[in-house]
Structure formats: C-alpha cells, structure tokens
Design a protein around this motif. Structure first.
Motif, PDB file in Angstrom:
ATOM      1  N   ASN A  62       0.799  -1.220   0.000  1.00  0.00           N
ATOM      2  CA  ASN A  62       0.000   0.000   0.000  1.00  0.00           C
ATOM      3  C   ASN A  62       0.835   1.275   0.000  1.00  0.00           C
ATOM      4  N   SER A  63       2.010   1.204  -0.652  1.00  0.00           N
ATOM      5  CA  SER A  63       2.747   2.412  -0.998  1.00  0.00           C
ATOM      6  C   SER A  63       3.635   2.957   0.120  1.00  0.00           C
ATOM      7  N   SER A  64       4.420   3.949  -0.261  1.00  0.00           N
ATOM      8  CA  SER A  64       5.151   4.782   0.695  1.00  0.00           C
ATOM      9  C   SER A  64       4.318   6.038   0.916  1.00  0.00           C
ATOM     10  N   ILE A  65       4.107   6.370   2.168  1.00  0.00           N
ATOM     11  CA  ILE A  65       3.145   7.404   2.529  1.00  0.00           C
ATOM     12  C   ILE A  65       3.828   8.494   3.350  1.00  0.00           C
ATOM     13  N   LYS A  66       3.477   9.720   3.039  1.00  0.00           N
ATOM     14  CA  LYS A  66       4.006  10.885   3.760  1.00  0.00           C
ATOM     15  C   LYS A  66       2.903  11.476   4.632  1.00  0.00           C
ATOM     16  N   LEU A  67       3.224  11.695   5.877  1.00  0.00           N
ATOM     17  CA  LEU A  67       2.314  12.382   6.801  1.00  0.00           C
ATOM     18  C   LEU A  67       2.900  13.743   7.138  1.00  0.00           C
ATOM     19  N   ILE A  68       2.154  14.805   6.818  1.00  0.00           N
ATOM     20  CA  ILE A  68       2.592  16.154   7.159  1.00  0.00           C
ATOM     21  C   ILE A  68       1.360  17.006   7.443  1.00  0.00           C
ATOM     22  N   ASP A  69       1.417  17.781   8.519  1.00  0.00           N
ATOM     23  CA  ASP A  69       0.285  18.617   8.934  1.00  0.00           C
ATOM     24  C   ASP A  69      -0.997  17.794   9.066  1.00  0.00           C
ATOM     25  N   SER A  70      -0.860  16.561   9.599  1.00  0.00           N
ATOM     26  CA  SER A  70      -1.989  15.658   9.850  1.00  0.00           C
ATOM     27  C   SER A  70      -2.661  15.164   8.575  1.00  0.00           C
ATOM     28  N   VAL A  71      -1.997  15.313   7.429  1.00  0.00           N
ATOM     29  CA  VAL A  71      -2.533  14.850   6.154  1.00  0.00           C
ATOM     30  C   VAL A  71      -1.647  13.730   5.612  1.00  0.00           C
ATOM     31  N   PHE A  72      -2.274  12.594   5.246  1.00  0.00           N
ATOM     32  CA  PHE A  72      -1.562  11.475   4.659  1.00  0.00           C
ATOM     33  C   PHE A  72      -1.603  11.576   3.136  1.00  0.00           C
ATOM     34  N   LYS A  73      -0.471  11.313   2.494  1.00  0.00           N
ATOM     35  CA  LYS A  73      -0.409  11.361   1.040  1.00  0.00           C
ATOM     36  C   LYS A  73       0.520  10.267   0.521  1.00  0.00           C
ATOM     37  N   VAL A  74       0.039   9.475  -0.429  1.00  0.00           N
ATOM     38  CA  VAL A  74       0.882   8.467  -1.072  1.00  0.00           C
ATOM     39  C   VAL A  74       1.888   9.169  -1.971  1.00  0.00           C
ATOM     40  N   VAL A  75       3.175   8.832  -1.807  1.00  0.00           N
ATOM     41  CA  VAL A  75       4.203   9.460  -2.631  1.00  0.00           C
ATOM     42  C   VAL A  75       4.775   8.504  -3.669  1.00  0.00           C
ATOM     43  N   ILE A  76       4.815   7.191  -3.368  1.00  0.00           N
ATOM     44  CA  ILE A  76       5.284   6.173  -4.306  1.00  0.00           C
ATOM     45  C   ILE A  76       4.454   4.909  -4.093  1.00  0.00           C
ATOM     46  N   GLY A  77       4.016   4.271  -5.184  1.00  0.00           N
ATOM     47  CA  GLY A  77       3.190   3.086  -5.066  1.00  0.00           C
ATOM     48  C   GLY A  77       3.993   1.820  -4.827  1.00  0.00           C
ATOM     49  N   GLY A  78       3.282   0.686  -4.813  1.00  0.00           N
ATOM     50  CA  GLY A  78       3.923  -0.603  -4.601  1.00  0.00           C
ATOM     51  C   GLY A  78       4.095  -0.917  -3.130  1.00  0.00           C
ATOM     52  N   ASP A  79       4.993  -1.852  -2.835  1.00  0.00           N
ATOM     53  CA  ASP A  79       5.333  -2.147  -1.442  1.00  0.00           C
ATOM     54  C   ASP A  79       6.274  -1.069  -0.928  1.00  0.00           C
ATOM     55  N   GLY A  80       5.906  -0.429   0.161  1.00  0.00           N
ATOM     56  CA  GLY A  80       6.763   0.584   0.754  1.00  0.00           C
ATOM     57  C   GLY A  80       7.696  -0.048   1.774  1.00  0.00           C
ATOM     58  N   MET A  81       8.972   0.295   1.699  1.00  0.00           N
ATOM     59  CA  MET A  81       9.964  -0.286   2.607  1.00  0.00           C
ATOM     60  C   MET A  81      10.661   0.817   3.408  1.00  0.00           C
ATOM     61  N   GLU A  82      11.961   0.693   3.592  1.00  0.00           N
ATOM     62  CA  GLU A  82      12.719   1.672   4.379  1.00  0.00           C
ATOM     63  C   GLU A  82      12.548   3.075   3.800  1.00  0.00           C
ATOM     64  N   CYS A  83      12.444   4.074   4.685  1.00  0.00           N
ATOM     65  CA  CYS A  83      12.284   5.462   4.240  1.00  0.00           C
ATOM     66  C   CYS A  83      13.022   6.387   5.215  1.00  0.00           C
ATOM     67  N   ILE A  84      13.540   7.480   4.669  1.00  0.00           N
ATOM     68  CA  ILE A  84      14.364   8.398   5.461  1.00  0.00           C
ATOM     69  C   ILE A  84      13.980   9.840   5.141  1.00  0.00           C
ATOM     70  N   VAL A  85      13.843  10.650   6.188  1.00  0.00           N
ATOM     71  CA  VAL A  85      13.747  12.104   6.050  1.00  0.00           C
ATOM     72  C   VAL A  85      15.121  12.664   6.393  1.00  0.00           C
ATOM     73  N   ASP A  86      15.725  13.389   5.473  1.00  0.00           N
ATOM     74  CA  ASP A  86      17.043  13.976   5.698  1.00  0.00           C
ATOM     75  C   ASP A  86      16.998  14.882   6.932  1.00  0.00           C
ATOM     76  N   TYR A  87      17.924  14.671   7.854  1.00  0.00           N
ATOM     77  CA  TYR A  87      17.913  15.452   9.097  1.00  0.00           C
ATOM     78  C   TYR A  87      18.346  16.907   8.893  1.00  0.00           C
ATOM     79  N   SER A  88      18.938  17.199   7.731  1.00  0.00           N
ATOM     80  CA  SER A  88      19.416  18.564   7.472  1.00  0.00           C
ATOM     81  C   SER A  88      18.471  19.368   6.587  1.00  0.00           C
ATOM     82  N   ASP A  89      17.540  18.701   5.906  1.00  0.00           N
ATOM     83  CA  ASP A  89      16.657  19.369   4.959  1.00  0.00           C
ATOM     84  C   ASP A  89      15.401  18.505   4.780  1.00  0.00           C
ATOM     85  N   THR A  90      14.267  18.979   5.258  1.00  0.00           N
ATOM     86  CA  THR A  90      13.041  18.176   5.223  1.00  0.00           C
ATOM     87  C   THR A  90      12.464  18.018   3.822  1.00  0.00           C
ATOM     88  N   ASN A  91      12.991  18.743   2.844  1.00  0.00           N
ATOM     89  CA  ASN A  91      12.560  18.544   1.461  1.00  0.00           C
ATOM     90  C   ASN A  91      13.228  17.340   0.814  1.00  0.00           C
TER      91      ASN A  91
END
Length: 218
Positions: A62-91
C-alpha cells in the motif's frame, strides 16, 4: 488471497491485499466491505529530526506514505519499505520498495528519481540503507554488496564486495560518535569496519543466540 461462496446466499467473497469484497452477481460488480477500515502493515517509519509533524512510512502493498500537517499522502506506489527524512533538509526524502528499489526526492516528495546503486545486485525484501549521521550527502545501502554514495545517490561505489558469500544484507548501522565505524549484518553474520570500509572484521564471539525470523516469506 481467498475466494469463498456463501452456501446460504450464493454471494462471492474475495479476501485480498485491499480488504474484503462481496459480489452478489457472480463477480460482475463488487462492494468493498472494509471500506471504512484504515489498516496498514507498516514495514518502516522515517521521522524528521527537526519537524515533529513530518513522517514517512513504508507499507505492505500500500505504498510509501508521507504524513505532514496531519494529512496522509501516497508518494510512491507498490510495497513501501525503508524510508528516510534527511535530518538537514526536510525537502530531501528517501523511499524504497521491495528488493532495494531506492528513490530520492529533493522537493518534498513531489518528484522522485531512482538511485539504485547497481541494478544487477538484488537486495533483501526490506533492503537496508542509512544516512551518515555527520554528513547527510553520504548514504550506505546493503544488497549482496555494500555501497556508499557521497552525493545522495548520484554515484555509488562498493565498500564491501563478496564478504557475505552472496547473501543479502539485512541491517546496517553507523556509529554516531565515529562515522568511519560501520556495522553490517546478514541474517546470520555481522561485520564491522573502523576505517569506512577499507577493512572489515567478522564479529564471531559474544553475540546472543536465538531464532532469526524472516520478515517476509515470499
């Protein structure tokens, strides 16, 4: 994964990755009986170090999902696995799907590009990759070989080749106190380097014993 016909009503029921469905017309149309249920099997979670309302998650089928400001959004489909938010730049975000299909976004998840180190080297179901705790441009990714990039995945080079005997890595860690110290493990062995991959030592003694469970039997 399952098809059953009710002996009372003759209705057809389908159990699958998306939920439970019912058909009253022999499969011509379906009703989603689980439509109101919000259920996910989460493989990995990547939390922002600077923004508490920003989280990435990789979910089974069910994809890789981003949660921001209490809103969920699918960013990439397929099986979602390991994911990282860069600690120096949230973009700057990293997501992956099964077998080590790594992707990188520099614009907060609007666009992603593939940054797979070597398309001929297959990773584990949940392929491990980590970001250097001192330099966010540096990442490490473990397949059957261990790779490092100094430019966020544009160019990779192997820092451990052939030491696993073809087995896939399942876990990686970099010492926060000394990024030259890296640990890499398969399901049955662990190695350590203290010189950023120039030399590796197998850790064979003093480890706890137990049953190693596969995360995914496929």
């Amino acid at each position: 994964h399952a098809l059953e016909i009710s002996p009372i009503t003759g209705y057809l029921f389908s159990g699958n990755d998306g939920g439970i469905y019912r058909s009253k017309d022999y499969g011509s149309s379906w009703t989603d009986l689980s439509n109101s249920l919000e259920i996910l099997q989460i493989y990995r979670i990547g939390a922002s170090a600077t923004r508490p309302d920003l989280i990435l998650m990789g979910s089974q089928d069910n994809s890789s999902i981003k949660l921001i400001d209490s809103v969920f959004k699918v960013v990439i489909g397929g099986d979602g696995m390991e994911c990282i938010v860069d600690y120096s730049d949230t973009n700057k975000l990293y997501v992956s799907s099964q077998g080590g299909k790594l992707k990188y976004s520099a614009d907060g998840g609007k666009n992603f590009t593939s940054i797979v180190p070597d398309t001929s080297d297959k990773g584990a179901w949940v392929t491990p990759y980590i970001i250097n705790p001192k330099n966010p441009d540096i990442l490490y990714a473990g397949y059957s070989n261990l790779y490092m990039t100094r430019n966020r995945g544009q160019v990779w080079h192997a820092i451990a080749s052939g030491i696993t005997g073809g087995k896939q890595y399942n876990a990686l860690a970099v010492a926060p106190s000394d990024p030259n110290t890296i640990y890499a493990a398969t399901k049955t062995q662990i190695w350590r380097t203290s010189d950023n991959g120039e030399n590796w030592t197998a850790i064979k003694s003093g480890l706890p014993s137990g049953v190693i469970r596969s995360e995914e039997r496929r």
